[in-house]
Design an enzyme around this catalytic site. Structure first.
Site, PDB file in Angstrom:
ATOM      1  N   LYS A   1      32.348  20.243  83.792  1.00 40.73           N
ATOM      2  CA  LYS A   1      32.226  20.053  82.543  1.00 40.73           C
ATOM      3  C   LYS A   1      32.202  18.620  82.799  1.00 40.73           C
ATOM      4  CE  LYS A   1      37.218  20.257  82.603  1.00 40.73           C
ATOM      5  NZ  LYS A   1      37.255  18.915  83.051  1.00 40.73           N
TER       6      LYS A   1
ATOM      7  N   ARG B   1      45.987  19.401  78.134  1.00 35.53           N
ATOM      8  CA  ARG B   1      45.693  20.771  79.362  1.00 35.53           C
ATOM      9  C   ARG B   1      47.065  22.056  78.973  1.00 35.53           C
ATOM     10  NH1 ARG B   1      43.548  18.885  84.143  1.00 35.53           N
ATOM     11  NH2 ARG B   1      42.926  16.498  83.764  1.00 35.53           N
TER      12      ARG B   1
ATOM     13  N   ARG C   1      31.153  20.823  98.285  1.00 35.68           N
ATOM     14  CA  ARG C   1      31.373  19.801  98.377  1.00 35.68           C
ATOM     15  C   ARG C   1      31.151  18.712  99.666  1.00 35.68           C
ATOM     16  NH1 ARG C   1      34.762  18.678  93.786  1.00 35.68           N
ATOM     17  NH2 ARG C   1      33.932  19.570  91.961  1.00 35.68           N
TER      18      ARG C   1
ATOM     19  N   ARG D   1      36.349  16.368 101.784  1.00 33.39           N
ATOM     20  CA  ARG D   1      37.699  15.306 100.641  1.00 33.39           C
ATOM     21  C   ARG D   1      39.002  16.883 101.822  1.00 33.39           C
ATOM     22  NH1 ARG D   1      35.407  13.300  95.717  1.00 33.39           N
ATOM     23  NH2 ARG D   1      34.796  10.896  96.765  1.00 33.39           N
TER      24      ARG D   1
ATOM     25  N   ARG E   1      45.475  24.610  93.543  1.00 41.30           N
ATOM     26  CA  ARG E   1      44.354  24.159  92.063  1.00 41.30           C
ATOM     27  C   ARG E   1      44.755  24.932  91.291  1.00 41.30           C
ATOM     28  NH1 ARG E   1      40.424  19.767  94.041  1.00 41.30           N
ATOM     29  NH2 ARG E   1      40.282  19.213  91.981  1.00 41.30           N
TER      30      ARG E   1
END
Ligand SMILES: [Zn+2]
Length: 221
Positions: free
Chosen positions: A16, A91, A130, A163, A174
Site C-alpha cells: 500500500k 489504525r 525481503r 532485517r 505483527r
C-alpha cells in the site's frame, strides 16, 4: 478524480505504501504517511508535535487524540482543495472517529477507503524474501526482485541482509496485532459505505489500475 480524500488500509507487506506513491504520481492526490507526518510535526515543534514528542521520546505509544491531531495538522498544511491519500492512519476505530470528526469541522469528508486484501500466507512469503543492502540500503526481494549475484548488491557490491523485523515469527506477531486492531475498522468503514476492497496478490500494475478505477468512480454522496 471523483474521490479525492482517501484512506489506504492494508497489512504490512501488502504494497500500500508503494501504491500510495504510484497513485500520487498519476493524480493530483498527495500521499500523507503517518510516520513522516509525525516526524515532521516533532521536528517543527508545532503545538501537537511537542505533545507527541513527550510520548515518542519515552518510547510510549502516541495516544489516539494526539496522533489524530498530528494528521489533521498535516492535512491543514495542504493547499486548499488538495486531495490526499492517508497511509498508515487511522489504525483504530477511535482514531477514525476523531479523524472524521476533525475533517467534518473543516467541511471535508473521506471519499473512499481502499482495503488491500492479502492472506497471511502470501504476506509471510513476500516479507521473508525481503533483503536489504547493508551499505546503501537498496531493497531486494528474492522472488520479485533478486540481485544479479546471490547475496550481493547490484548497485554498490555490499552484502545483503535480512532485517530482524522480516523474520517469520516477528511477522506473524505483527500480523496478529494488525488483524485484531483493523477488523473493527474495516467493519466501521463498510457500515459507512466507504470500503472498497482490492485484491493485492496480483502484479502491481493491475492493483494500481483497480485503485484508479475506484478513485474515478462517482461518490455515493
Ligand atoms: Zn548497496
Amino acid at each position: 478524480m471523483n474521490r479525492r480524500r482517501v484512506i489506504f488500509l492494508g497489512p504490512p507487506g501488502s504494497g500500500k505504501g508503494t501504491q500510495a506513491r504510484k497513485i500520487a504520481e498519476k493524480s493530483s492526490l498527495l500521499p500523507i504517511s503517518s510516520g513522516e507526518t509525525l516526524r515532521r510535526e516533532i521536528r517543527e515543534q508545532s503545538e501537537v508535535g511537542r505533545l507527541a514528542a513527550n510520548f515518542v521520546e519515552s518510547g510510549l505509544l502516541v495516544p489516539d487524540d494526539i496522533i489524530t491531531g498530528v494528521m489533521i495538522a498535516g492535512i491543514k498544511k495542504l493547499p486548499s482543495g488538495t486531495g490526499f491519500i492517508l497511509d498508515g492512519f487511522p489504525r483504530t476505530v477511535p482514531q477514525a472517529d476523531a479523524l472524521q470528526g476533525g475533517l467534518a469541522a473543516m467541511s471535508m469528508s473521506i471519499d473512499a477507503v481502499v482495503d488491500f486484501e492479502l492472506d497471511d500466507a502470501e504476506i509471510v512469503k513476500r516479507i521473508v524474501n525481503r533483503r536489504v543492502c547493508t551499505k546503501c540500503e537498496e531493497p531486494y526481494n528474492l522472488e520479485s526482485r533478486p540481485p544479479k549475484v546471490a547475496g550481493v548488491c547490484d548497485i554498490c557490491g555490499g552484502a545483503l541482509t535480512q532485517r530482524v523485523d522480516d523474520r517469520e515469527d516477528v511477522i506473524m506477531t505483527r500480523l496478529g496485532a494488525y488483524r485484531a486492531q483493523t477488523a473493527p475498522l474495516v467493519a466501521h468503514f463498510a457500515r459507512q459505505g466507504l470500503l472498497c476492497s482490492v485484491r493485492a496478490n496480483r502484479p502491481a500494475h493491475e492493483v494500481e489500475a483497480d485503485i484508479l478505477a475506484i478513485l474515478e468512480s462517482p461518490t455515493s454522496k
